[in-house]
Design a protein around this motif. Structure first.
Motif, mmCIF file in Angstrom:
data_model
loop_
_atom_site.group_PDB
_atom_site.id
_atom_site.type_symbol
_atom_site.label_atom_id
_atom_site.label_comp_id
_atom_site.label_asym_id
_atom_site.label_seq_id
_atom_site.Cartn_x
_atom_site.Cartn_y
_atom_site.Cartn_z
ATOM 1 N N ASN A 87 0.833 -1.195 0.000
ATOM 2 C CA ASN A 87 0.000 0.000 0.000
ATOM 3 C C ASN A 87 0.873 1.253 0.000
ATOM 4 O O ASN A 87 0.692 2.157 -0.818
ATOM 5 C CB ASN A 87 -0.884 -0.031 1.253
ATOM 6 C CG ASN A 87 -2.097 0.850 1.155
ATOM 7 O OD1 ASN A 87 -2.111 1.830 0.428
ATOM 8 N ND2 ASN A 87 -3.108 0.510 1.929
ATOM 9 N N ARG A 88 1.830 1.293 0.905
ATOM 10 C CA ARG A 88 2.748 2.437 1.010
ATOM 11 C C ARG A 88 3.518 2.603 -0.299
ATOM 12 O O ARG A 88 3.622 3.703 -0.833
ATOM 13 C CB ARG A 88 3.707 2.209 2.178
ATOM 14 C CG ARG A 88 4.709 3.324 2.371
ATOM 15 C CD ARG A 88 5.570 3.031 3.619
ATOM 16 N NE ARG A 88 6.470 4.131 3.873
ATOM 17 C CZ ARG A 88 7.768 4.122 3.601
ATOM 18 N NH1 ARG A 88 8.332 3.054 3.049
ATOM 19 N NH2 ARG A 88 8.515 5.159 3.874
ATOM 20 N N LEU A 93 4.614 5.512 -5.284
ATOM 21 C CA LEU A 93 4.870 5.381 -6.720
ATOM 22 C C LEU A 93 3.869 6.199 -7.546
ATOM 23 O O LEU A 93 4.245 7.055 -8.351
ATOM 24 C CB LEU A 93 4.820 3.910 -7.140
ATOM 25 C CG LEU A 93 4.938 3.633 -8.634
ATOM 26 C CD1 LEU A 93 6.369 3.876 -9.099
ATOM 27 C CD2 LEU A 93 4.508 2.208 -8.944
ATOM 28 N N PHE A 94 2.583 5.929 -7.340
ATOM 29 C CA PHE A 94 1.571 6.613 -8.143
ATOM 30 C C PHE A 94 1.401 8.073 -7.722
ATOM 31 O O PHE A 94 1.072 8.922 -8.556
ATOM 32 C CB PHE A 94 0.236 5.865 -8.100
ATOM 33 C CG PHE A 94 0.270 4.556 -8.833
ATOM 34 C CD1 PHE A 94 0.789 4.470 -10.115
ATOM 35 C CD2 PHE A 94 -0.200 3.397 -8.240
ATOM 36 C CE1 PHE A 94 0.830 3.264 -10.802
ATOM 37 C CE2 PHE A 94 -0.168 2.184 -8.919
ATOM 38 C CZ PHE A 94 0.347 2.117 -10.197
ATOM 39 N N LEU A 130 0.686 15.351 -1.070
ATOM 40 C CA LEU A 130 0.251 14.944 0.274
ATOM 41 C C LEU A 130 0.149 13.427 0.380
ATOM 42 O O LEU A 130 0.500 12.843 1.411
ATOM 43 C CB LEU A 130 -1.095 15.590 0.620
ATOM 44 C CG LEU A 130 -1.064 17.066 0.957
ATOM 45 C CD1 LEU A 130 -2.490 17.619 1.082
ATOM 46 C CD2 LEU A 130 -0.282 17.307 2.242
ATOM 47 N N ILE A 131 -0.330 12.790 -0.679
ATOM 48 C CA ILE A 131 -0.400 11.321 -0.697
ATOM 49 C C ILE A 131 0.991 10.737 -0.480
ATOM 50 O O ILE A 131 1.182 9.837 0.346
ATOM 51 C CB ILE A 131 -1.018 10.810 -2.014
ATOM 52 C CG1 ILE A 131 -2.515 11.130 -2.047
ATOM 53 C CG2 ILE A 131 -0.771 9.313 -2.212
ATOM 54 C CD1 ILE A 131 -3.188 10.938 -3.396
ATOM 55 N N ALA A 135 2.100 8.666 2.852
ATOM 56 C CA ALA A 135 2.572 7.292 2.664
ATOM 57 C C ALA A 135 4.015 7.145 3.144
ATOM 58 O O ALA A 135 4.382 6.141 3.769
ATOM 59 C CB ALA A 135 2.446 6.876 1.205
ATOM 60 N N TRP A 136 4.837 8.142 2.860
ATOM 61 C CA TRP A 136 6.237 8.099 3.279
ATOM 62 C C TRP A 136 6.371 8.028 4.792
ATOM 63 O O TRP A 136 7.210 7.310 5.327
ATOM 64 C CB TRP A 136 6.949 9.346 2.740
ATOM 65 C CG TRP A 136 8.432 9.283 2.921
ATOM 66 C CD1 TRP A 136 9.150 9.763 3.984
ATOM 67 C CD2 TRP A 136 9.377 8.680 2.044
ATOM 68 N NE1 TRP A 136 10.490 9.501 3.811
ATOM 69 C CE2 TRP A 136 10.652 8.835 2.615
ATOM 70 C CE3 TRP A 136 9.258 8.024 0.824
ATOM 71 C CZ2 TRP A 136 11.808 8.359 2.015
ATOM 72 C CZ3 TRP A 136 10.419 7.574 0.221
ATOM 73 C CH2 TRP A 136 11.666 7.727 0.804
ATOM 74 N N LYS A 137 5.494 8.763 5.484
ATOM 75 C CA LYS A 137 5.519 8.811 6.959
ATOM 76 C C LYS A 137 4.559 7.796 7.581
ATOM 77 O O LYS A 137 4.110 7.985 8.703
ATOM 78 C CB LYS A 137 5.152 10.218 7.431
ATOM 79 C CG LYS A 137 6.152 11.267 7.018
ATOM 80 C CD LYS A 137 5.689 12.637 7.503
ATOM 81 C CE LYS A 137 6.675 13.712 7.097
ATOM 82 N NZ LYS A 137 6.261 15.032 7.586
ATOM 83 N N TRP A 138 4.258 6.730 6.860
ATOM 84 C CA TRP A 138 3.325 5.712 7.347
ATOM 85 C C TRP A 138 3.752 5.302 8.763
ATOM 86 O O TRP A 138 4.905 4.942 8.994
ATOM 87 C CB TRP A 138 3.382 4.503 6.431
ATOM 88 C CG TRP A 138 2.270 3.517 6.612
ATOM 89 C CD1 TRP A 138 2.055 2.721 7.695
ATOM 90 C CD2 TRP A 138 1.235 3.214 5.694
ATOM 91 N NE1 TRP A 138 0.946 1.956 7.520
ATOM 92 C CE2 TRP A 138 0.418 2.234 6.285
ATOM 93 C CE3 TRP A 138 0.913 3.681 4.426
ATOM 94 C CZ2 TRP A 138 -0.697 1.702 5.650
ATOM 95 C CZ3 TRP A 138 -0.197 3.146 3.797
ATOM 96 C CH2 TRP A 138 -0.994 2.181 4.402
#
Length: 142
Positions: A87-88, A93-94, A130-131, A135-138
């Motif tokens: 998911n992350r 990526l996208f 922001l996505i 995701a980076w800071k999951w």
């Protein structure tokens, strides 16, 4: 006086990262839809749709556009469904991919009739950034 029970404050709760990502993908998908809809009001746009003089002028290009724009819509669902590692990865990526595309579109659409498109492309870039950041800071597990 107990400051923990301030009657003037509203209760808030932490939103799960998956829900945040799903709503961000929902927001960006809606912006894509609005941009394409508003583009129909640009002079000569509908004439090009009728006579075939447009960017998506063959079945392969039309399919590629459909495939490309299906990704953000599917990411709404995937952000909730997939396990955290994949998911992350997919969100980063996208998120990066669509940020770059929208920045490119913003800079190549700098005309008076496309100012709405530039605005939406920049807004979409902020949302996809922001996505990537979320995701980076999951949050790490225990």
């Amino acid at each position: 006086m107990d400051t923990k029970h301030n009657t003037n404050s509203l209760k808030d709760f932490e939103v799960n990262i998956k829900i945040k990502l799903a709503f961000l993908w929902t927001s960006v998908t809606l912006c894509y839809l609005y941009g394409d809809y508003f583009e129909l009001y640009v002079p000569q746009k509908t004439a090009g749709l009728v006579n075939g003089a447009n960017l998506l002028d063959n079945p392969v290009k039309l399919f590629m556009a459909a495939f490309l724009l299906a990704i953000p819509a599917v990411m709404v669902f995937f952000s909730i469904l997939l396990e955290p590692k994949i998911n992350r990865f997919l969100n980063i990526l996208f998120g990066v991919f669509f940020t770059l595309i929208m920045v490119l579109i913003a800079f190549t659409s700098l005309t008076p009739w496309r100012s709405f498109y530039v605005f939406l492309a920049l807004l979409e870039s902020v949302i996809t950034t922001l996505i990537v950041l979320y995701a980076w800071k999951w949050p790490k597990g225990a």
